[in-house]
Design an enzyme around this catalytic site. Structure first.
Site, mmCIF file in Angstrom:
data_model
loop_
_atom_site.group_PDB
_atom_site.id
_atom_site.type_symbol
_atom_site.label_atom_id
_atom_site.label_comp_id
_atom_site.label_asym_id
_atom_site.label_seq_id
_atom_site.Cartn_x
_atom_site.Cartn_y
_atom_site.Cartn_z
ATOM 1 N N ARG A 40 0.706 -1.110 -0.065
ATOM 2 C CA ARG A 40 0.015 0.061 -0.087
ATOM 3 C C ARG A 40 1.150 1.086 0.105
ATOM 4 O O ARG A 40 2.013 1.151 0.576
ATOM 5 C CB ARG A 40 -0.834 -0.065 1.114
ATOM 6 C CG ARG A 40 -1.839 -1.096 1.185
ATOM 7 C CD ARG A 40 -2.654 -0.799 2.557
ATOM 8 N NE ARG A 40 -3.468 -2.302 2.578
ATOM 9 C CZ ARG A 40 -3.418 -3.196 2.662
ATOM 10 N NH1 ARG A 40 -1.912 -3.806 2.982
ATOM 11 N NH2 ARG A 40 -4.270 -4.298 3.072
ATOM 12 N N LYS A 69 -1.497 -1.265 7.895
ATOM 13 C CA LYS A 69 -2.959 -1.686 8.013
ATOM 14 C C LYS A 69 -2.920 -2.871 8.784
ATOM 15 O O LYS A 69 -4.028 -2.969 9.658
ATOM 16 C CB LYS A 69 -3.630 -1.448 6.548
ATOM 17 C CG LYS A 69 -5.004 -1.846 6.602
ATOM 18 C CD LYS A 69 -5.607 -1.508 5.177
ATOM 19 C CE LYS A 69 -7.136 -1.896 5.528
ATOM 20 N NZ LYS A 69 -7.788 -1.764 4.004
ATOM 21 N N HIS A 137 -3.342 3.930 -5.334
ATOM 22 C CA HIS A 137 -3.694 2.583 -4.986
ATOM 23 C C HIS A 137 -3.654 1.783 -6.462
ATOM 24 O O HIS A 137 -3.818 0.431 -6.315
ATOM 25 C CB HIS A 137 -5.178 2.596 -4.429
ATOM 26 C CG HIS A 137 -5.243 1.485 -3.564
ATOM 27 N ND1 HIS A 137 -4.541 1.244 -2.465
ATOM 28 C CD2 HIS A 137 -6.485 0.204 -3.533
ATOM 29 C CE1 HIS A 137 -4.980 -0.018 -1.561
ATOM 30 N NE2 HIS A 137 -6.134 -0.436 -2.527
ATOM 31 N N ARG A 140 -0.619 -0.971 -6.685
ATOM 32 C CA ARG A 140 -0.849 -2.088 -5.971
ATOM 33 C C ARG A 140 -1.820 -2.939 -7.046
ATOM 34 O O ARG A 140 -1.539 -4.288 -7.006
ATOM 35 C CB ARG A 140 -1.553 -2.013 -4.516
ATOM 36 C CG ARG A 140 -1.717 -3.056 -3.902
ATOM 37 C CD ARG A 140 -1.991 -2.461 -2.289
ATOM 38 N NE ARG A 140 -3.033 -3.336 -1.598
ATOM 39 C CZ ARG A 140 -2.654 -4.466 -0.620
ATOM 40 N NH1 ARG A 140 -1.453 -4.648 -0.576
ATOM 41 N NH2 ARG A 140 -3.408 -5.098 -0.240
ATOM 42 N N HIS A 163 -5.755 -10.713 1.541
ATOM 43 C CA HIS A 163 -7.164 -10.862 1.403
ATOM 44 C C HIS A 163 -7.745 -12.053 2.001
ATOM 45 O O HIS A 163 -6.945 -13.262 2.129
ATOM 46 C CB HIS A 163 -7.501 -10.672 -0.108
ATOM 47 C CG HIS A 163 -7.494 -9.402 -0.863
ATOM 48 N ND1 HIS A 163 -7.427 -9.148 -2.024
ATOM 49 C CD2 HIS A 163 -7.085 -8.177 -0.106
ATOM 50 C CE1 HIS A 163 -7.173 -8.025 -2.230
ATOM 51 N NE2 HIS A 163 -7.146 -7.163 -0.979
ATOM 52 N N TYR A 172 -10.765 -6.876 -6.575
ATOM 53 C CA TYR A 172 -9.740 -5.827 -6.159
ATOM 54 C C TYR A 172 -8.757 -5.565 -7.452
ATOM 55 O O TYR A 172 -8.323 -4.599 -7.726
ATOM 56 C CB TYR A 172 -8.940 -6.293 -5.050
ATOM 57 C CG TYR A 172 -7.843 -5.350 -4.456
ATOM 58 C CD1 TYR A 172 -8.252 -4.241 -3.796
ATOM 59 C CD2 TYR A 172 -6.580 -5.446 -4.987
ATOM 60 C CE1 TYR A 172 -7.220 -3.496 -3.296
ATOM 61 C CE2 TYR A 172 -5.461 -4.702 -4.598
ATOM 62 C CZ TYR A 172 -5.793 -3.483 -3.660
ATOM 63 O OH TYR A 172 -4.898 -2.605 -3.196
#
Length: 189
Positions: A40, A69, A137, A140, A163, A172
């Site tokens: 990220r 995160k 983003h 990624r 995930h 995603y």
């Protein structure tokens, strides 16, 4: 927050590299590492030289980052071209202090660029090559999209992204109905 897309067109990626390389070594390396890892932006901008090189300025074999995160340690190998870019950058900017930030802000002492500054760098380069809905983003997501298209299993991508399901990872990285249709139609047994 606006939804951003992966950069699907490799020619646009190359064009962005050229723009960023001409603009700044720092901006180019940010893009290069971002496009070649599952990190990220908060983890990217927090990178210090110790995350990418040894004391002699040689690139490490892996990035090892404690993700902000998730709190999990994520270890990702550096490709040959990323290693070369890191070593080139270190030759110019490493000053024997492994704790210095890799993507140093031009404001203040040893502070990283901000998320907003990183977003502006990526967004402006994307706009210059005619891309919309691109942000930090997207780096990624682009990594995941091209890894998947290159044959990397969804299980490995799930692990890289931390995930919990395949469907989350597929959504995603921007695998669309068109991608699914093309896969089925291309087989045509």
């Amino acid at each position: 927050m606006k939804f951003v897309e992966p950069i699907r067109d490799r020619k646009k990626i190359e064009s962005m590299k050229k723009i960023l390389s001409a603009q700044s070594d720092r901006d180019y390396l940010l893009f290069k590492i971002g496009m070649n890892s599952a990190f990220r932006i908060s983890d990217l901008i927090s990178m210090q030289f110790k995350h990418v090189i040894n004391k002699q300025g040689k690139a490490l074999s892996h990035f090892v980052i404690n993700e902000k995160k998730t709190g999990k340690v994520n270890k990702i190998a550096l490709s040959k071209s990323v290693k070369k870019s890191v070593e080139d950058y270190a030759r110019k900017y490493y000053s024997d202090h492994l704790d210095e930030y890799l993507f140093k802000s031009r404001k203040g002492h040893n502070k990283p660029i901000s998320r907003v500054q990183a977003w502006q760098i990526i967004r402006d380069a994307a706009a210059e090559v005619g891309l919309e809905n691109i942000g930090t983003h997207s780096l990624r997501k682009t990594f995941g999209y091209h890894q998947y298209r290159n044959g990397t299993s969804i299980a490995i991508l799930m692990t890289l992204f931390n995930h919990s399901s395949e469907s989350i990872t597929l959504r995603y990285i921007g695998i669309t109905q068109d991608d699914k249709d093309q896969a089925v139609q291309s087989l045509d047994l």
